[in-house]
Design an enzyme around this catalytic site. Structure first.
Site, PDB file in Angstrom:
ATOM      1  N   HIS A 189      -3.830  -5.937   2.437  1.00 10.63           N
ATOM      2  CA  HIS A 189      -3.534  -6.111   3.852  1.00 10.63           C
ATOM      3  C   HIS A 189      -4.100  -7.481   4.213  1.00 10.63           C
ATOM      4  CE1 HIS A 189      -2.202  -1.982   4.312  1.00 10.63           C
ATOM      5  NE2 HIS A 189      -3.208  -1.636   3.543  1.00 10.63           N
ATOM      6  N   CYS A 201       0.815  -1.215   0.000  1.00 12.23           N
ATOM      7  CA  CYS A 201       0.000   0.000   0.000  1.00 12.23           C
ATOM      8  C   CYS A 201       0.857   1.278   0.000  1.00 12.23           C
ATOM      9  CB  CYS A 201      -0.957  -0.061   1.182  1.00 12.23           C
ATOM     10  SG  CYS A 201      -2.478   0.843   0.955  1.00 12.23           S
TER      11      CYS A 201
END
Ligand code: GLN
Length: 245
Positions: free
Chosen positions: A205, A98
């Site tokens: 995630h 990310c």
């Protein structure tokens, strides 16, 4: 004769600032597989003001963070850019999640429209939501469960994404996978994540290695083959089942 000892030195890059949704779990997962084949994992936090020595590390985790943390990290990261480029160009294995993935590219635009420079050691860039969406992130973030397929290996990976940045891949970069369900890098071109040399980038995630043991084992093999090329790591790792959730 004493049994040979094997160890991998891991740098957790800005682990005190960039650790959204427990990205550190990726290191725990790596250790879980490493220990089963007799490999020790040593972890060092490399954060603000610390040197990054490309010769010292066998794996780097650069996790995700919010826009504010990314601006703090972006300033410091400039001082490590040369060494990180060396590490990446010398096929150093890395997982960038990310925000970490974003900052390895040329730039990323925050939710409020401000552009933050990345270090451009990889060719992607990250844009903001379109103009009419700025300041009203509601319903505009790319959020939810995601599944992708890596067409080279046939492996499917599962995770959870939550980002406003839209990332577009550049030269020498290929996607980690094609989106099966979910949004991916930008919600438009069906790409998710990146592979460049031995760098794996992703918006997943979850953490990605915990939920996708096949990918964790693949990256562990990359690191071990690079450090100890005379050992048959594939044979050792074949005996270890990959956990998936
Ligand atoms: N701030 C970035 C975005 O929303 C990264 C978010 C994250 O790392 N989870 O695009």
């Amino acid at each position: 004769m004493a049994e040979p000892t094997y160890e991998l030195n891991v740098a957790h890059l800005y682990g005190d600032l960039m650790n959204t949704y427990g990205d550190y779990g990726n290191i725990i997962a790596l250790r879980y597989y490493a220990e089963q084949i007799g490999v020790t994992i040593n972890v060092s936090l490399v954060s603000l003001g610390d040197d990054f020595d490309p010769e010292k590390y066998d794996f780097v985790l650069f996790g995700g963070g919010q826009d504010y943390e990314e601006t703090v990290v972006a300033r410091d990261l400039k001082g490590k850019a040369k060494e990180l480029k060396t590490y990446i160009e010398e096929d150093g294995p890395m997982l960038a999640v990310c925000g970490g993935f974003q900052l390895l590219g040329h730039y990323m635009e925050m939710a409020d429209g401000t552009r933050v420079d990345g270090i451009g050691v990889m060719d992607h860039y990250t844009t903001n939501m379109t103009d009419d969406q700025v300041h009203t992130q509601k319903g505009k973030r790319l959020t939810g469960d995601i599944t992708i397929k890596n067409n080279e290996t046939g492996e499917e990976y599962h995770g959870f994404e939550n980002h406003q940045g839209r990332t577009f891949l550049g030269q020498g970069e290929r996607a980690l996978g094609t989106v099966v369900s979910g949004q991916g890098n930008n919600g438009q071109d069906c790409s998710e994540g990146v592979i460049y040399n031995k760098v794996y980038g992703s918006y997943f995630h979850g953490p990605i290695f915990t939920r996708n043991g096949n990918l964790a084992k693949r990256v562990l093999a990359d690191a071990l083959v690079r450090k100890y090329p005379d050992v048959d790591w594939t044979a050792k790792l074949e005996k270890v089942p990959a956990e998936t959730f």
